[in-house]
Scaffold this active site. Structure first.
Site, PDB file in Angstrom:
ATOM      1  CB  ALA A 193      -0.985   0.035   1.161  1.00 33.53           C
ATOM      2  N   GLY A 211       2.051   2.632  -2.622  1.00 32.54           N
ATOM      3  CA  GLY A 211       1.530   3.366  -3.774  1.00 32.54           C
ATOM      4  C   GLY A 211       0.180   4.002  -3.481  1.00 32.54           C
ATOM      5  CG  ASP A 212      -3.234   1.672  -2.779  1.00 33.16           C
ATOM      6  OD1 ASP A 212      -3.341   1.981  -3.980  1.00 33.16           O
ATOM      7  OD2 ASP A 212      -3.397   0.513  -2.355  1.00 33.16           O
ATOM      8  N   GLY A 215       1.751  -3.719   7.437  1.00 33.19           N
ATOM      9  CA  GLY A 215       0.344  -3.620   7.069  1.00 33.19           C
ATOM     10  C   GLY A 215       0.088  -2.558   6.024  1.00 33.19           C
TER      11      GLY A 215
END
Length: 303
Positions: A247, A249-250, A285
């Site tokens: 995540a 990139g998100d 995470g």
């Protein structure tokens, strides 16, 4: 970072429960390896971008679907805790989407996504267009059916909303989607697939024939921006010890959209987004690793 002017971001996309196993190395085909940890963390590219933008200070609306199961309830709870508006998040019979992730000791990951409820997000339902129209930007990804992405992008264009597309998982994009995209944010792998060039500069030039603005994220090498007016910006990444790149990139896209909505210029927004990603990869995470606005500001102040 700039003085806080709240921007409204709509996210039309996927919500998953991430099932994350940590191991020294990811298993090869036919191989079994021992893991040392396992976590369940709400994720999905849509929910991840929503959480990243919300934690970075944006007012966020999540549009999508979860199943009528315990994962769906947990996804809702985590989004609500970050003050994400869930008026557009519907519950459908059956299972919520899941992502099965293996994270290795280098912080790399391999992922299998099972869409489940996300597969029902194949168009707009009553109320979706109003949520999009009342936002300044619309974030899209490709973990829902293309027909849903196309419908949302068209709604964004109709209502003068800035449409930002993350083309992941990488896939061929149709003209009916691309014609309504303002900003494309691929990573270097996705850019190479879409443009047919491994070289980021050549890929950028090719992609700018398809959309007006492009940011290519280059992992440890930073990010590269270009537009059709000939502007070109390179922003280096911040050197940190990566623990888990899931995540990243998100996080970048969510923080970038929040910063742009507040009025930051592209170089400043890219630097802020890079800082957000740098903080996130130092934690385990996906949604659980995303930094708050204050954490990003503190990180930048220390550089």
């Amino acid at each position: 970072m700039m003085d806080h002017v709240t921007t409204t971001v709509a996210v039309f996309g996927s919500c998953n429960m991430d099932l994350v196993a940590y191991a020294d190395t990811a298993p090869k085909r036919g191989e079994t390896v021992l893991g040392r940890e396992f976590h369940t963390v709400p994720g999905g590219k849509g929910a991840n971008q929503a959480l990243a933008a919300a934690k970075a200070g944006a007012a966020v609306r999540m549009i999508g679907a979860v199943g009528e199961d315990e994962f769906g309830s947990e996804i809702r709870r985590v989004l609500q805790e970050s003050d994400v508006d869930l008026a557009g998040l519907r519950s459908v019979p059956g299972r919520s989407g899941t992502a099965h992730i293996v994270v290795d000791d280098q912080g790399g990951n391999s992922i299998v996504v099972v869409p489940a409820a996300n597969g029902t997000v194949d168009g707009l339902v009553d109320g979706d267009e109003e949520l999009i129209a009342g936002s300044q930007s619309l974030l899209l990804q490709l973990e829902i059916p293309f027909s849903g992405v196309a419908a949302a992008a068209a709604a964004g264009r109709r209502n003068g909303v800035r449409v930002v597309l993350t083309p992941a998982p990488a896939a061929e994009l149709s003209e009916d989607v691309l014609s309504n995209v303002d900003l494309l944010v691929p990573n270097e792998h996705e850019a190479a697939i879409l443009a047919g060039h491994d070289d980021p500069d050549r890929a950028l030039a090719k992609l700018l024939k398809l959309v007006p603005e492009v940011v290519i994220t280059l992992g440890a090498r930073g990010s590269l921006y270009g537009n059709r007016d000939g502007a070109r910006v390179e922003v280096p990444s911040f050197p940190v010890e990566a623990v888990d790149t899931t995540a990243a990139g998100d996080t970048y896209v969510g923080v970038l959209s929040a910063a742009l909505g507040e009025g930051a210029d592209m170089p400043e927004a890219m630097r802020t987004a890079s800082a957000g990603s740098a903080v996130s990869v130092q934690r385990n995470g996906a949604s659980s690793s995303m930094p708050t606005r204050r954490e990003i500001a503190d990180f930048l102040a220390g550089r």
